[in-house]
Write a protein that holds these residues in place. Sequence first.
Motif, PDB file in Angstrom:
ATOM      1  N   UNK A 172     -12.949 -10.068   9.767  1.00  9.99           N
ATOM      2  CA  UNK A 172     -12.177 -11.288   9.563  1.00  9.99           C
ATOM      3  C   UNK A 172     -12.016 -11.482   8.062  1.00  9.99           C
ATOM      4  N   UNK A 173     -10.782 -11.445   7.601  1.00 10.72           N
ATOM      5  CA  UNK A 173     -10.486 -11.495   6.170  1.00 10.72           C
ATOM      6  C   UNK A 173     -10.833 -12.862   5.590  1.00 10.72           C
ATOM      7  N   UNK A 174     -11.486 -12.854   4.436  1.00 14.04           N
ATOM      8  CA  UNK A 174     -11.818 -14.078   3.725  1.00 14.04           C
ATOM      9  C   UNK A 174     -10.700 -14.495   2.786  1.00 14.04           C
ATOM     10  N   UNK A 175     -10.886 -15.631   2.149  1.00 14.63           N
ATOM     11  CA  UNK A 175      -9.820 -16.199   1.312  1.00 14.63           C
ATOM     12  C   UNK A 175      -9.477 -15.329   0.111  1.00 14.63           C
ATOM     13  N   UNK A 176     -10.470 -14.679  -0.490  1.00 13.41           N
ATOM     14  CA  UNK A 176     -10.209 -13.865  -1.680  1.00 13.41           C
ATOM     15  C   UNK A 176      -9.272 -12.703  -1.355  1.00 13.41           C
ATOM     16  N   UNK A 177      -9.536 -12.004  -0.251  1.00 16.91           N
ATOM     17  CA  UNK A 177      -8.653 -10.897   0.135  1.00 16.91           C
ATOM     18  C   UNK A 177      -7.289 -11.405   0.590  1.00 16.91           C
ATOM     19  N   UNK A 178      -7.262 -12.514   1.312  1.00 16.78           N
ATOM     20  CA  UNK A 178      -5.980 -13.087   1.734  1.00 16.78           C
ATOM     21  C   UNK A 178      -5.109 -13.398   0.525  1.00 16.78           C
ATOM     22  N   UNK A 179      -5.718 -14.024  -0.473  1.00 10.26           N
ATOM     23  CA  UNK A 179      -4.971 -14.367  -1.689  1.00 10.26           C
ATOM     24  C   UNK A 179      -4.494 -13.116  -2.419  1.00 10.26           C
ATOM     25  N   UNK A 180      -5.326 -12.091  -2.458  1.00 17.90           N
ATOM     26  CA  UNK A 180      -4.947 -10.837  -3.124  1.00 17.90           C
ATOM     27  C   UNK A 180      -3.757 -10.188  -2.413  1.00 17.90           C
ATOM     28  N   UNK A 181      -3.745 -10.228  -1.092  1.00 18.84           N
ATOM     29  CA  UNK A 181      -2.651  -9.606  -0.337  1.00 18.84           C
ATOM     30  C   UNK A 181      -1.323 -10.328  -0.510  1.00 18.84           C
ATOM     31  N   UNK A 182      -1.372 -11.595  -0.891  1.00 13.06           N
ATOM     32  CA  UNK A 182      -0.130 -12.329  -1.148  1.00 13.06           C
ATOM     33  C   UNK A 182       0.608 -11.754  -2.348  1.00 13.06           C
ATOM     34  N   UNK A 183      -0.103 -11.011  -3.193  1.00 13.91           N
ATOM     35  CA  UNK A 183       0.487 -10.418  -4.391  1.00 13.91           C
ATOM     36  C   UNK A 183       1.013  -9.005  -4.149  1.00 13.91           C
ATOM     37  N   UNK A 184       0.933  -8.533  -2.910  1.00  6.03           N
ATOM     38  CA  UNK A 184       1.338  -7.157  -2.596  1.00  6.03           C
ATOM     39  C   UNK A 184       2.831  -6.953  -2.836  1.00  6.03           C
ATOM     40  N   UNK A 185       3.158  -5.757  -3.304  1.00  2.78           N
ATOM     41  CA  UNK A 185       4.561  -5.350  -3.394  1.00  2.78           C
ATOM     42  C   UNK A 185       4.718  -4.103  -2.535  1.00  2.78           C
ATOM     43  N   UNK A 186       5.920  -3.879  -2.050  1.00  2.00           N
ATOM     44  CA  UNK A 186       6.158  -2.811  -1.090  1.00  2.00           C
ATOM     45  C   UNK A 186       7.246  -1.883  -1.577  1.00  2.00           C
ATOM     46  N   UNK A 187       7.073  -0.591  -1.310  1.00  4.25           N
ATOM     47  CA  UNK A 187       8.048   0.440  -1.671  1.00  4.25           C
ATOM     48  C   UNK A 187       8.308   1.315  -0.470  1.00  4.25           C
ATOM     49  N   UNK A 188       9.575   1.529  -0.181  1.00  2.00           N
ATOM     50  CA  UNK A 188       9.972   2.420   0.914  1.00  2.00           C
ATOM     51  C   UNK A 188       9.525   3.831   0.565  1.00  2.00           C
ATOM     52  N   UNK A 189       8.663   4.440   1.384  1.00  2.00           N
ATOM     53  CA  UNK A 189       8.146   5.780   1.116  1.00  2.00           C
ATOM     54  C   UNK A 189       9.276   6.803   1.044  1.00  2.00           C
ATOM     55  N   UNK A 190      10.366   6.575   1.763  1.00  2.00           N
ATOM     56  CA  UNK A 190      11.487   7.510   1.729  1.00  2.00           C
ATOM     57  C   UNK A 190      12.135   7.559   0.347  1.00  2.00           C
ATOM     58  N   UNK A 191      12.022   6.489  -0.407  1.00  2.00           N
ATOM     59  CA  UNK A 191      12.629   6.460  -1.740  1.00  2.00           C
ATOM     60  C   UNK A 191      11.905   7.382  -2.716  1.00  2.00           C
ATOM     61  N   UNK A 192      10.680   7.746  -2.426  1.00  2.00           N
ATOM     62  CA  UNK A 192       9.916   8.640  -3.302  1.00  2.00           C
ATOM     63  C   UNK A 192      10.517  10.044  -3.327  1.00  2.00           C
ATOM     64  N   UNK A 193      11.000  10.503  -2.188  1.00  2.00           N
ATOM     65  CA  UNK A 193      11.541  11.866  -2.115  1.00  2.00           C
ATOM     66  C   UNK A 193      12.941  11.951  -2.737  1.00  2.00           C
ATOM     67  N   UNK A 194      13.561  10.827  -3.002  1.00  2.00           N
ATOM     68  CA  UNK A 194      14.914  10.801  -3.572  1.00  2.00           C
ATOM     69  C   UNK A 194      14.892  10.861  -5.099  1.00  2.00           C
ATOM     70  N   UNK A 195      13.703  10.734  -5.685  1.00  2.00           N
ATOM     71  CA  UNK A 195      13.606  10.711  -7.160  1.00  2.00           C
ATOM     72  C   UNK A 195      13.512  12.097  -7.718  1.00  2.00           C
TER      73      UNK A 195
END
Length: 132
Positions: A109-132
Amino acid sequence: MAIFYNKLQRKNPLRPEEPAKWYPVVKTASMMREKEVARQIADETTLNPKEAEMALSQLQKVMIRALLNGQSVQLGDWGSFYLTLNAEGSETEAEATPSKIKKVNIRFSVGTELKDALKKASFTDAASLSKK
């Protein structure tokens, strides 16, 4: 730093007649092993890597012992580990015995510190890596 994702098409098992929809799903970049975790802990503390490995090993032993004694384990604002059971139902209370238990699960069960950290997550489409 980014969390990579792939796009996966899935059908709703509750409504198989509906068309499949696309969902982003996490693509794990790699596995950080215990020795690397210990090395990074050592880099951030006064522990040397072997002492950090020993601390992680002891944490594992303490957690296993606590869970097997029916306790949950809370690690500050990080979160809590606890057990759940998958069991076969019984008609009577007397029949609800340990033989009906099919599986023991460890949950976190995730605590507040990890929950808050995950709010800062950024996401990258893995398919875009092979296009570079």
